[in-house]
Design an enzyme around this catalytic site. Sequence first.
Site, short mmCIF file in Angstrom:
data_model
loop_
_atom_site.label_atom_id
_atom_site.label_comp_id
_atom_site.label_asym_id
_atom_site.label_seq_id
_atom_site.Cartn_x
_atom_site.Cartn_y
_atom_site.Cartn_z
N GLY A 7 0.85 -1.19 0.00
CA GLY A 7 0.00 0.00 0.00
C GLY A 7 0.88 1.23 0.00
N GLY A 9 -0.03 4.47 -0.47
CA GLY A 9 -0.74 5.74 -0.32
C GLY A 9 0.10 6.67 0.55
N GLY A 12 1.56 4.69 3.78
CA GLY A 12 2.44 3.61 3.34
C GLY A 12 3.73 4.15 2.73
N ASN A 97 -6.31 2.12 9.27
CA ASN A 97 -7.42 2.70 10.03
C ASN A 97 -8.55 1.69 10.14
OD1 ASN A 97 -6.50 5.26 10.65
ND2 ASN A 97 -7.33 6.20 8.80
N LYS A 177 -7.85 4.36 19.19
CA LYS A 177 -7.56 4.93 17.88
C LYS A 177 -8.85 5.04 17.06
CE LYS A 177 -4.96 6.35 14.37
NZ LYS A 177 -5.36 5.86 13.11
N ASN A 181 -10.32 8.36 15.21
CA ASN A 181 -10.75 8.44 13.81
C ASN A 181 -12.24 8.73 13.70
OD1 ASN A 181 -8.33 5.99 13.11
ND2 ASN A 181 -8.29 8.01 12.23
N ASN A 195 -7.31 19.10 10.83
CA ASN A 195 -7.63 18.38 12.07
C ASN A 195 -7.81 19.30 13.28
OD1 ASN A 195 -7.36 16.16 10.47
ND2 ASN A 195 -5.55 15.33 11.48
O1 KPL Z 1 -5.41 8.53 11.36
C1 KPL Z 1 -5.64 9.67 11.01
C2 KPL Z 1 -6.24 9.85 9.68
O2 KPL Z 1 -6.13 10.92 9.11
O3 KPL Z 1 -6.81 8.88 9.19
C3 KPL Z 1 -5.38 10.82 11.95
C4 KPL Z 1 -4.77 10.29 13.21
C5 KPL Z 1 -6.68 11.51 12.24
C6 KPL Z 1 -4.35 11.78 11.44
O4 KPL Z 1 -4.81 12.64 10.47
#
Ligand code: KPL
Length: 298
Positions: A7, A9, A12, A97, A177, A181, A195
């Site tokens: 990956g 992106g 990665g 994520n 986490k 998110n 953010n």
């Molecule tokens: O994991 C993230 C994401 O953007 O998916 C965070 C921690 C919010 C960092 O931008």
Amino acid sequence: MEIVVLGAGSLGSLVGGLLAGAHDVTLVGREPHVEAIEADGLEIRGEYDRRVFLRATAEGEGLAADCAVVTVKSFDTPDAAHVLATGEYGAVISLQNGMGNEAVLAGHHDTVLAGTATYGAVRREPGVVDCTGRGEVVLGAPGGGRSSMADRVGEAFRSAGLETTVAADMPRRLWAKLAVNAGINAVTALARVENGAVLEAPAEELVRAAARETARTARAHGVDLSNREAIAATERVADRTAGNESSMRQDVENGRQTEIDAINGYVVDRAEDASVAAPTNRLLAGVIRTWERGRKLR
Ligand code: KPL
């Protein structure tokens, strides 16, 4: 250590590029990014500001390494698991994520580690990734407890300069986490803000509610995560990555499918299983899914 990063992106590319400073890394991604890296190396802008040379390929089948780091989007995990099953790896670590990725990978591999990453990264153009905020990698056994393989991989990450913690309480870390998110991603994507904007009214209230519902759901499933911890984790990450575009905002800006199902959608499903109310996560998931449907992305 020989490492395959599956990956290429934003995250990665950044993780692969940093690991290549200390290890033998192969980055598996798509054209034209892969071709640009093969020709001129990978330029890492921002915090690290360097050019690194590593192998990059669009063919992930049949590779072998001590460790495979999976950074694909959560909805691509089943494909990634099949690709990895054609090769040989001492361990497979999910640095993705959303929830449920490790279980998919474990269907094809014996040694799977769970991980979370809060580094800010944006792939600017083929061959170029920008580190927009130093974060942390946390990794360990998906079900919790100590793992000698996690210790080995953690040491390899640290020796490449990645801030890394090896944790024995991964279920709690994964839910924390998820709260981060669930709070940050959909709100920043819908409002097209960075953010840090979630730390202020009126977003602040929405984000806290999403994190609180996530913690409540985690507890209903036996994971010891307090509302206060979930909110504090969300605010800490929003503060540290204040100037960053979340991955979901990047997806929406680029007209791509998001990871909503594995984030707010996952919270809604697990909340339903346990008869917990999750109205904020339901609303956020509903609006993002409506946007995806309007774009024929789902
Ligand atoms: O994991 C993230 C994401 O953007 O998916 C965070 C921690 C919010 C960092 O931008």
